[in-house]
Structures are given as C-alpha cells and as structure tokens.
Design a protein around this motif. Structure first.
Motif, PDB file in Angstrom:
ATOM      1  N   THR A 460     -35.219  22.098 -50.080  1.00 39.50           N
ATOM      2  CA  THR A 460     -34.778  23.159 -49.170  1.00 39.50           C
ATOM      3  C   THR A 460     -34.935  22.771 -47.706  1.00 39.50           C
ATOM      4  O   THR A 460     -34.215  23.293 -46.841  1.00 39.50           O
ATOM      5  N   LEU A 461     -35.873  21.879 -47.392  1.00 38.72           N
ATOM      6  CA  LEU A 461     -36.103  21.532 -45.994  1.00 38.72           C
ATOM      7  C   LEU A 461     -35.097  20.490 -45.491  1.00 38.72           C
ATOM      8  O   LEU A 461     -34.462  20.690 -44.455  1.00 38.72           O
ATOM      9  N   THR A 462     -34.942  19.438 -46.273  1.00 35.02           N
ATOM     10  CA  THR A 462     -34.101  18.328 -45.795  1.00 35.02           C
ATOM     11  C   THR A 462     -32.705  18.326 -46.387  1.00 35.02           C
ATOM     12  O   THR A 462     -31.815  17.621 -45.877  1.00 35.02           O
ATOM     13  N   VAL A 505     -43.446  21.402 -36.064  1.00 38.34           N
ATOM     14  CA  VAL A 505     -43.002  20.112 -35.540  1.00 38.34           C
ATOM     15  C   VAL A 505     -42.930  19.095 -36.677  1.00 38.34           C
ATOM     16  O   VAL A 505     -41.998  18.277 -36.759  1.00 38.34           O
ATOM     17  N   GLY A 506     -43.899  19.139 -37.576  1.00 38.89           N
ATOM     18  CA  GLY A 506     -43.899  18.236 -38.715  1.00 38.89           C
ATOM     19  C   GLY A 506     -42.676  18.425 -39.586  1.00 38.89           C
ATOM     20  O   GLY A 506     -42.072  17.450 -40.070  1.00 38.89           O
ATOM     21  N   ASP A 507     -42.270  19.681 -39.825  1.00 38.07           N
ATOM     22  CA  ASP A 507     -41.070  19.936 -40.628  1.00 38.07           C
ATOM     23  C   ASP A 507     -39.818  19.377 -39.945  1.00 38.07           C
ATOM     24  O   ASP A 507     -38.953  18.780 -40.607  1.00 38.07           O
ATOM     25  N   HIS A 508     -39.719  19.577 -38.640  1.00 34.20           N
ATOM     26  CA  HIS A 508     -38.570  19.032 -37.920  1.00 34.20           C
ATOM     27  C   HIS A 508     -38.548  17.508 -37.982  1.00 34.20           C
ATOM     28  O   HIS A 508     -37.482  16.882 -38.101  1.00 34.20           O
ATOM     29  N   LEU A 509     -39.733  16.910 -37.913  1.00 34.51           N
ATOM     30  CA  LEU A 509     -39.808  15.460 -38.009  1.00 34.51           C
ATOM     31  C   LEU A 509     -39.299  14.980 -39.363  1.00 34.51           C
ATOM     32  O   LEU A 509     -38.530  13.999 -39.448  1.00 34.51           O
ATOM     33  N   LEU A 510     -39.674  15.656 -40.436  1.00 34.38           N
ATOM     34  CA  LEU A 510     -39.209  15.277 -41.772  1.00 34.38           C
ATOM     35  C   LEU A 510     -37.693  15.384 -41.876  1.00 34.38           C
ATOM     36  O   LEU A 510     -37.028  14.533 -42.505  1.00 34.38           O
ATOM     37  N   MET A 511     -37.114  16.414 -41.265  1.00 35.71           N
ATOM     38  CA  MET A 511     -35.653  16.560 -41.313  1.00 35.71           C
ATOM     39  C   MET A 511     -34.963  15.411 -40.569  1.00 35.71           C
ATOM     40  O   MET A 511     -33.962  14.865 -41.046  1.00 35.71           O
ATOM     41  N   HIS A 512     -35.517  15.028 -39.426  1.00 37.63           N
ATOM     42  CA  HIS A 512     -34.921  13.927 -38.659  1.00 37.63           C
ATOM     43  C   HIS A 512     -35.076  12.591 -39.405  1.00 37.63           C
ATOM     44  O   HIS A 512     -34.165  11.758 -39.407  1.00 37.63           O
ATOM     45  N   GLY A 531     -41.552  15.084 -52.040  1.00 35.14           N
ATOM     46  CA  GLY A 531     -42.474  16.141 -51.645  1.00 35.14           C
ATOM     47  C   GLY A 531     -43.320  15.711 -50.481  1.00 35.14           C
ATOM     48  O   GLY A 531     -43.649  14.528 -50.339  1.00 35.14           O
ATOM     49  N   GLY A 532     -43.684  16.646 -49.604  1.00 31.70           N
ATOM     50  CA  GLY A 532     -44.481  16.312 -48.432  1.00 31.70           C
ATOM     51  C   GLY A 532     -43.734  15.329 -47.546  1.00 31.70           C
ATOM     52  O   GLY A 532     -42.577  15.554 -47.172  1.00 31.70           O
ATOM     53  N   ASP A 533     -44.399  14.222 -47.207  1.00 32.67           N
ATOM     54  CA  ASP A 533     -43.752  13.188 -46.386  1.00 32.67           C
ATOM     55  C   ASP A 533     -43.399  11.968 -47.244  1.00 32.67           C
ATOM     56  O   ASP A 533     -43.253  10.863 -46.741  1.00 32.67           O
ATOM     57  N   GLU A 534     -43.252  12.201 -48.572  1.00 32.94           N
ATOM     58  CA  GLU A 534     -42.989  11.114 -49.503  1.00 32.94           C
ATOM     59  C   GLU A 534     -41.498  11.094 -49.870  1.00 32.94           C
ATOM     60  O   GLU A 534     -40.954  12.119 -50.318  1.00 32.94           O
ATOM     61  N   PHE A 535     -40.864   9.906 -49.706  1.00 32.09           N
ATOM     62  CA  PHE A 535     -39.445   9.740 -50.007  1.00 32.09           C
ATOM     63  C   PHE A 535     -39.269   8.522 -50.910  1.00 32.09           C
ATOM     64  O   PHE A 535     -40.170   7.667 -51.004  1.00 32.09           O
ATOM     65  N   GLN A 561     -37.494   3.877 -33.577  1.00 37.44           N
ATOM     66  CA  GLN A 561     -37.080   4.660 -32.422  1.00 37.44           C
ATOM     67  C   GLN A 561     -37.787   6.014 -32.423  1.00 37.44           C
ATOM     68  O   GLN A 561     -37.918   6.666 -33.465  1.00 37.44           O
ATOM     69  N   PRO A 562     -38.266   6.459 -31.241  1.00 36.00           N
ATOM     70  CA  PRO A 562     -39.004   7.738 -31.165  1.00 36.00           C
ATOM     71  C   PRO A 562     -38.104   8.927 -31.554  1.00 36.00           C
ATOM     72  O   PRO A 562     -36.891   8.904 -31.379  1.00 36.00           O
ATOM     73  N   PHE A 563     -38.756   9.959 -32.073  1.00 32.04           N
ATOM     74  CA  PHE A 563     -38.079  11.226 -32.391  1.00 32.04           C
ATOM     75  C   PHE A 563     -38.443  12.216 -31.301  1.00 32.04           C
ATOM     76  O   PHE A 563     -39.646  12.421 -31.004  1.00 32.04           O
ATOM     77  N   HIS A 564     -37.437  12.818 -30.684  1.00 30.91           N
ATOM     78  CA  HIS A 564     -37.680  13.794 -29.622  1.00 30.91           C
ATOM     79  C   HIS A 564     -37.617  15.191 -30.240  1.00 30.91           C
ATOM     80  O   HIS A 564     -36.546  15.697 -30.591  1.00 30.91           O
ATOM     81  N   ILE A 565     -38.787  15.798 -30.387  1.00 32.17           N
ATOM     82  CA  ILE A 565     -38.891  17.104 -31.049  1.00 32.17           C
ATOM     83  C   ILE A 565     -39.786  17.991 -30.207  1.00 32.17           C
ATOM     84  O   ILE A 565     -40.943  17.631 -29.910  1.00 32.17           O
ATOM     85  N   SER A 566     -39.241  19.149 -29.817  1.00 30.27           N
ATOM     86  CA  SER A 566     -40.024  20.159 -29.072  1.00 30.27           C
ATOM     87  C   SER A 566     -40.739  19.546 -27.876  1.00 30.27           C
ATOM     88  O   SER A 566     -41.957  19.710 -27.696  1.00 30.27           O
ATOM     89  N   ASN A 567     -39.992  18.795 -27.093  1.00 31.47           N
ATOM     90  CA  ASN A 567     -40.513  18.180 -25.872  1.00 31.47           C
ATOM     91  C   ASN A 567     -41.580  17.128 -26.150  1.00 31.47           C
ATOM     92  O   ASN A 567     -42.414  16.833 -25.288  1.00 31.47           O
ATOM     93  N   HIS A 568     -41.590  16.615 -27.380  1.00 32.84           N
ATOM     94  CA  HIS A 568     -42.531  15.560 -27.728  1.00 32.84           C
ATOM     95  C   HIS A 568     -41.740  14.356 -28.211  1.00 32.84           C
ATOM     96  O   HIS A 568     -40.790  14.488 -28.983  1.00 32.84           O
ATOM     97  N   ASP A 569     -42.134  13.177 -27.735  1.00 35.10           N
ATOM     98  CA  ASP A 569     -41.574  11.937 -28.253  1.00 35.10           C
ATOM     99  C   ASP A 569     -42.529  11.398 -29.300  1.00 35.10           C
ATOM    100  O   ASP A 569     -43.670  11.009 -28.984  1.00 35.10           O
ATOM    101  N   ILE A 570     -42.060  11.393 -30.521  1.00 33.41           N
ATOM    102  CA  ILE A 570     -42.940  11.057 -31.638  1.00 33.41           C
ATOM    103  C   ILE A 570     -42.454   9.749 -32.255  1.00 33.41           C
ATOM    104  O   ILE A 570     -41.270   9.593 -32.592  1.00 33.41           O
ATOM    105  N   VAL A 571     -43.410   8.815 -32.407  1.00 35.98           N
ATOM    106  CA  VAL A 571     -43.124   7.547 -33.064  1.00 35.98           C
ATOM    107  C   VAL A 571     -43.894   7.521 -34.371  1.00 35.98           C
ATOM    108  O   VAL A 571     -45.119   7.743 -34.385  1.00 35.98           O
TER     109      VAL A 571
END
Length: 885
Positions: A460-462, A505-512, A531-535, A561-571
């Motif tokens: 449902t998330l991704t 933010v974690g959910d958005h990161l998983l979608m990206h 499930g979780g962060d496992e693919f 490449q960094p993920f820009h989510i909610s004003n955060h650059d996440i690597v």
C-alpha cells in the motif's frame, strides 16, 4: 293364665311327654305285677253300678260365653264337638270354654279336667259347673281330657280331644320362613356390608399405597396444615430440603430470616393470604427455596379441606413439587428462543415438505420479506436451476446437513450473497420432521475479500508487489525449475532516520527508493517490497554473474544520490545479499533465508555493498538461528540460571559484595556461552525479558540472604542497552524490588560506557533518578569505550569497574599497568570506588593493592557459582584467603 313362646311351650310339652311316657311305663309294669290285688280290691270297692257304660261327652264350645260350632272357628273343624277328635283353635283374644257332661246318667257326678301342656294338674269341679274356660292360650299342641266320678274316688268316662292353638301370623311357618329368609337376607346384607367394607378398606389401603407410591414416584412432597393449632405435617420429604418453606404463615415467624428467596417471600405470603381470605379459588405459587444444592425452584399448591362452624379455614393440604429442571428447561427454551429470534443470522424453519413454518427477525431484515409473506412457501433459489435445489435436498436427507454460499434476490430486487446452512431435524423415531435453514449476509464480506485479494498482492505504501505476491511468484519459479537470482537488500541505518526525522519522512524515503530501484534491471525482472525497508529484485531466467553484479551495482549507484524530503537531504546506503537458483538453495524459503544471511554478512562488514551467499555464511546463520531458538526455549521453560561471583576487598581480603551473572544451560544440549547468546539477545530484543528475569531472581535470592544474615554488601546486576532505553525502566525496577521485598540499598546496577554515551543527557537523567531511589550505580567495562571526562564527572555513579582486558597484562605490560594506575587515580579523584574484573592470580592482586585499587573479582576468588554453592564458598574459601607477599 300363663303366656309363653311357641318354642318354650313346645320344649315344655316334649319334656312333659317324655316324663309321662316314663311314668306310664312304670305304671304299666306296676299294674301287671299288682293286677290281681287291684282287681280284688276293685271288685270289693266298686259301687253298685259296677258295670260302666257311659262316658263324659264334650257338649258345647263357647267363645266369650257364646256357643259356637267348631267350624265357625276354623274350616278345618269338620265335625261337631262331641264327635271331634281334634280341635283347631285360631289365635283368639277372647275366653274359650268347653262344656262337658254325662248326659245318659242320672247320677250327680263330679268332674275333673286337665289341659295337658298347660295345666300342671287336674282341675276339679262339681256337677253344676261343667265348663273349662281358658283365656289367651299360647299357640301349640294341647290335649284336653275330662273324667267323671260319682264319689270323687274313682274316675271314669274319660273323654279326650287334641287341641291345636294356632300361632299368630308372625309365628307361622311362612312367617318363620320369611324370618329365616329375612334373617338370611340380613345376614347376607351384613356379610355383604362387611365384605364391602373390608373391600373398601382394602381398596382404601391400596389407594393409599398407590397414592404413597405415586407421591414417592412423582417426588412431590405432601403437606398437611392444621390451621387452628398451627401444626404442619410433611410426607415424602426431600433430603436436599430439610426445612419446609418458611413463609411466616404456615411455617416460621414473620420476623425471622426465611429460607425462601428474598425476592419471592412477599409474593408467597400475598398468594397464601388471598386464598385464605377467599379472594382466589386455589393456592398455587412458584418460588425459590434454599437447599443443600443452592436455590431450588418449587411449585407450591394447596386447598382448604375442612372449615369450622364459622366457615373459616380449619385444615389445608397441598403438595410441593420440585420444578427446578422444568424451570431450567423453560429458561433454556426461552434463552434459545430469544437467541434464535435476536441473532444476526437469518433463520427459517421448514416442515418435512420444505414449507416455511417460522422465521426470525433477521430473516426479514436480510431478505425484506415479512414472516407472514413466507409462511407456507416452499424452499426455492430463484437464481439457480431447480435441479441444484433437489441436489441440496438429497444431500441434507442423506447426510443431515449442507453448507455453501449462494446468491439470492431480496424483495426489493437487489442481489445479495449469503452463506447458507441447511440442517435436518429428526424426531424420536429418527425420521426427519423439520429442516432449519440458517444464513448470513456475506455481501460486504465478499466485496471486502475481493478488495483484500487485490490489495493483498500490493504494498500500500510503495505500490510494489508485496511479500505474499513474491512468495507465490517465487514458488512458481522454483517449482518450474527456472533459473533465477534474488537480490535482497535493506537500507543501512534506516531506524536512525525514523527515530531522528520521524516515520512520515521514513515512509516518503521508502517511496522514493522504490521509484528509483524500479528502474533497475531488465523488463522481465520484478521488484518487490517484503516489508519495512526490505526489498528484493528477482532476476528471472538468468544465472549470469555479470548480469547479476551489474544489477547490484545499479542499485547501489541509484541510491548514492541524496533524497530531498521535507527540506532534508537524505543519503542512504543499502546492503545486498545475492543468491542464485539452484546453486544456493532448492526451495523458495531456503533461497530467501540464504539471501538474508548474505545481506547480514554485508551489514556486519559495514554495509553499502553486495555479497553472494557461500557455505560459511550459512553455517554461521544456522548457528545463530539455533541459539536464538534455544534462548526462546529457555525463556519458555525457565532454563535461565543466575550465578553469583563474589566481590572481595583487596585491603581486608573479605567478601564485600557479589555480581549476578546469567547462564544458559539447556537439558540434553549443554551450556551456551554468554558471549554467544547475550549479543544475540541484544539483537533480537530478548535481552529485555532475560534482564528482568535475572533481576527478579537476584532480588529474591538477595532478600533471603539478607534476612538470614548470610551476606553483606550489594548485589550487582548488569543493565543492557535495550533495557536502559525503555521509557518505563524505573517503574519496572521498582516494581520488581517491591514484589520481591528487597530494599534498593542492596542493589547495584552496572551500566556500560556505550549505553550512557549514546545519549548522555538522557542517561544522566535516568541514572540520577535511580540514584535518588537508593540504588547504587557502577560504570562497567571502563576504558573500552569513549567516555568523555566532562560527562563522567556528571554521572551519578559510585563505582568504576576496570575491564578484564587491562587486568590481563597488568604485570606483563607497563603500559597496561600505567593505564590501570591512571584509572584508579582518576576514580579516586572523583570520589569513586574501583573494582578490577578478571583477577586470576595473586600477582595481579598484589599489583592492584599497590595501585590502591579497593576491590576485585575473578576466578582467583571464585568462578560464578549457583546460589546453593555460593554461600558455602564465601564462608570457607574466602575466609582463608591471605594476601600475597
């Protein structure tokens, strides 16, 4: 004159006749003997008329002095009196006279007469009165005789006549026959009455016996209440009901506590008074009475059977009937009826011809048809062929039940789906009497199932295919023996991102991440989120190492490449484990498990890489899984043990405290090293349960030893990192202390450097609160971490424990000895005690003593011991321990 009864007269006559016969016989003998003498005397004494040719005659018969012919008395008197030899006289109430005389002589004669059976002697009369008169002769037979005598000496001319006086009609033979018949009838009647009475008595006894047996068989109790003297008699009493119901009227007093249920007392009294006052025709009431088996339901019936002169009730009888089973059955029937009426499932009852005879409320709610609309209608499925219905009927008749799902049409025309059950109900003769159809509306459930089936294969998330879809697809590949490769990966340190930036933010990161990785691979390859962060990326129909490694590199590169989510650059980085079918496994589960092993092998080496699975990884993974299962088994079966190692003062060489250490020993397996299961417990989170069990057992043992005066000092218990981060840590510790009744002053908690330095401020806050509660704190394994002296001086601790790694070479390496000396000096400057761990020989003890280390523990003093051996050891071995010179 005499009056006697017929029987008495007859008896008297017979006696006189017998006496006369005897006398005559005697006279006859006497006359023969003296005949000659008599003849001689007679001849001499005879008067002048020696020859007698006359006799006395009976002349006239008179009744009340009136002459009558004998025939006028009775027609049986046929001749005149003077010719008669017998005379029949009816019963008369007037005088009867017989005139007599000697008509053919001119002499003046004297007469005498006698009525034998009446007169006891001759009656004499002269010639002028020649009449014998009798009044009220008793009935019977008489003989009247009359004689004459010229001189009163010799009597001649005897005339006799038999007289029969008729008995009164009530003494006649017919009367006697009547009397006999009447007597016989009376006797028969009396006998019949006596027999009937006896029979009635027997019948009454039989009836009473039958009544008693019936009463005993029915189990009813009979009561008989004499109202005037207030006496109550009971028959066929029950064992479980020793006392009669105390209603305050028939039995017991108004004020005393009654054995009748408090809710029923008033209605019993009201019903009884209404009947006694004439307001009701009979008394009948059901209520509860206390018995040996609890409350007993009884049916109390009674009626007045006797009244006094003022028509007031005098006596009342009745019965008590145990209706507990009936009430229970009735309540059960009511409950079942209410349940059937109010259950959410529709219920329809059919007769043996499948015609509706009853429905419940839910039937109308589900179908829209009222009960009145359905009565008499036959079972039918409008959306199915009649043959289908016949098949269902045959199955029910053969097997007794049928269950399935069908579609039907409501009254408003809408189609709905139901789950239907048809059951056959058999009567006492095992013949089907009814059919019960129960059904529930499953339309919404079926729609939800269809939606769930659609969603069950999609994350449902991704939006990626999920684990269940992966399992089906992968199992099909394995079943078809199609070669393929699996690239299993998860994100490194993803938990920190969730904890620091939040789950959103974690959910958005998983979608990206899903969007980027979905571009990796060939068109026929499939990307799944397990499930979780496992693919997992499944590369179909290939075992080419170059293709596989290229896919792994692409995954790593696309995540650089960094993920820009909610004003955060996440690597983020990932760790990839790779397996190839059929080389690395023969089943879907085995392949996925081996990929997971390879992935954790990468993660343990720092992550951000890929790793193919090999056999050594599998051995380690299997051992890891085996230990985890054994640890879980130990927790279930309470195989964990707490051993204790003493802490010794290096100044006095006496026991001053102890440390609790957990050990794992499983039957038929052996001892598992703490170095093996403790890290695994930390990793799986089982360390929380392990730590609490160790703390609880330690507090229990310490409390027993303190109360017995067997130990002194404090017991130290290690606090793991997982435990330290629990939000309710303090409450858990204080709860255990309270339940095990151990004062906090006897407890010391050991915390490692790594635990407190992850979040020093939070650690200081928790440690301060524990210290304020009276619990001592020790910083364990000091020197192996990266403690900041700035924080160290703020930690509310009382003890520093020097790690065994420094003690091992304290006499062999000057650098280690100087390090220990610096730690001891620093601890003393901070006002802390120092404990050296892992002391194994006397040289180490001497060196530590010279460095002014206060306390030590290790195998030199004792290895960790079970509780029963620990007390024995500290009382013997440590007492004889002497310092080395």
């Amino acid at each position: 004159m005499r009056n006697t009864s017929f029987f008495k007269q007859r008896s008297l006559a017979l006696r006189q006749l017998n006496a006369a016969l005897q006398c005559a016989a005697q006279l006859f003998c006497f006359s023969i003997i003296s005949f000659g003498l008599i003849a001689s005397v007679s001849v001499q004494a005879q008067p002048s008329h020696a020859t007698q040719d006359w006799q006395v005659e009976l002349i006239t018969l008179r009744v009340a002095n009136e002459a009558i012919a004998p025939s006028t008395l009775d027609e049986r008197n046929l001749t005149q009196l003077y010719n008669a030899s017998n005379l029949y006289i009816p019963r008369l109430d007037r005088p009867l006279s017989i005139e007599f005389g000697a008509p053919y002589t001119a002499q003046n004669l004297q007469y005498r007469y006698q009525l034998e059976g009446f007169d006891s002697d001759w009656i004499y009369t002269d010639s002028h009165y020649r009449r014998a008169t009798y009044t009220n002769l008793n009935f019977g037979l008489y003989r009247f005789s009359v004689e004459a005598s010229p001189n009163g000496t010799y009597w001649f001319g005897t005339r006799s006549i038999d007289i029969e006086v008729a008995a009164p009609f009530w003494l006649s033979p017919w009367a006697f026959a009547f009397y006999i018949a009447a007597l016989a009838g009376l006797l028969f009647a009396i006998g019949a009455i006596i027999s009937a009475r006896r029979q009635a008595i027997h019948q009454l006894r039989d009836s009473e016996e039958r009544l008693k047996l019936s009463l005993w068989g029915s189990g009813d109790q009979l009561w008989d209440w004499h109202i005037n003297n207030d006496q109550l008699h009971r028959h066929n009493t029950w064992r479980q009901l020793k006392a009669f119901p105390e209603d305050g009227i028939r039995c017991g007093e108004q004020a005393q506590k009654s054995n009748i249920h408090p809710d029923d007392v008033l209605k019993v009294q009201r019903a009884l008074r209404n009947y006694l006052d004439g307001h009701t025709d009979h008394y009948e009431q059901t209520y509860r009475v206390a018995s040996d088996k609890g409350w007993l339901w009884v049916l109390d019936r009674g009626k007045v059977v006797a009244y006094d002169e003022q028509q007031r009730p005098k006596r009342m009888t009745g019965t008590l009937k145990d209706i507990t089973p009936l009430v229970t059955a009735e309540e059960r029937l009511k409950m079942l009826a209410a349940s059937i009426t109010n259950i959410s499932d529709g219920v329809c009852i059919y007769d043996d011809q499948f015609k509706v005879i009853e429905t419940n409320q839910s039937f109308s709610r589900i179908t829209g048809y009222r009960r009145e609309d359905m009565l008499g209608r036959t079972l039918q499925f409008t959306m199915y062929n009649p043959d289908y219905l016949e098949q269902i009927k045959q199955i029910v008749q053969q097997h007794g039940t049928w269950h399935g799902e069908i579609e039907d049409i409501r009254k408003d025309g809408t189609v709905y789906q139901i789950e239907l059950t048809v059951d056959a109900i058999h009567n006492e003769t095992k013949v089907i009497s009814h059919y019960v159809v129960t059904f529930s509306d499953i339309t919404e459930r079926k729609n939800a199932e269809r939606e769930l089936r659609r969603l069950s294969n999609t994350d449902t998330l991704t939006g990626l295919p999920n684990r269940s879809y992966f399992q089906v697809s992968h199992s099909n590949l394995v079943r078809k023996r199609i070669k393929h490769a699996l690239l299993l990966f998860d994100l490194d340190d993803f938990k920190k991102i969730n904890d620091s930036l939040g789950h959103e933010v974690g959910d958005h990161l998983l979608m990206h991440v899903a969007e980027r990785v979905a571009e990796v691979g060939r068109p026929q390859d499939t990307f799944y989120r397990l499930g979780g962060d496992e693919f997992v990326l499944m590369l179909e129909d290939t075992a080419d190492v170059h293709v596989i490694t290229e896919a792994g590199k692409q995954i790593l590169e696309c995540l650089e490449q960094p993920f820009h989510i909610s004003n955060h650059d996440i690597v983020v980085n990932c760790s990839i484990g790779i397996v190839v079918y059929p080389n690395d496994g023969q089943s879907s589960q085995e392949l996925l498990q081996n990929a997971d092993t390879a992935m954790y092998h990468v993660k343990n080496r720092g992550g951000c890489a890929y790793q193919f699975f090999n056999e050594s990884m599998n051995i380690n993974a299997v051992r890891r899984l085996q230990v985890e299962n054994q640890l879980r088994q130990a927790l279930r079966n309470d195989f964990l043990q707490v051993h204790y190692q003493p802490k010794v003062s290096l100044r006095t060489h006496k026991f001053v405290g102890l440390e609790a250490l957990v050990r794992l020993e499983i039957p038929n397996v052996g001892v598992i090293s703490p170095a093996e299961f403790i890290p695994l417990a930390e990793e799986t989170g089982l360390i929380i349960e392990v730590g609490e069990r160790v703390l609880r057992q330690t507090c229990r043992d310490m409390r027993e030893w303190v109360e017995a005066g067997a130990v002194q000092g404090r017991v130290a218990v290690n606090l793991s990192a997982k435990q330290f981060t629990q939000p309710d840590l303090i409450e858990r510790i204080m709860t255990i202390l309270s339940e095990e009744k151990l004062h906090p002053q006897y407890l010391e908690l050991e915390i490692t450097e790594g635990v407190v330095m992850d979040d020093p401020e939070r650690a200081i806050e928790i440690m301060t609160e524990l210290n304020n509660l009276g619990i001592h704190l020790a910083l364990d394994d000091f020197g192996t971490g990266y403690s900041s002296l700035a924080y160290l001086k703020r930690f509310p601790i009382q003890t520093l424990k020097i790690d065994k790694a420094f003690i091992d070479d304290i006499n062999g390496a000057e650098r280690d000895r100087n390090m220990v000396a610096s730690i001891v000096a620093m601890a003393h400057n901070l006002g802390l005690d120092v404990v050296a761990e892992g002391v194994v020989d006397a040289e180490q003890v001497a060196t530590l003593s010279n460095l002014r280390c206060e306390f030590a523990q290790g195998y030199l003093f004792a290895e960790p011991l079970r509780r029963e051996k620990f007390l024995q050891h500290i009382s013997t071995t440590l007492a004889s321990l002497k310092p080395s010179t």
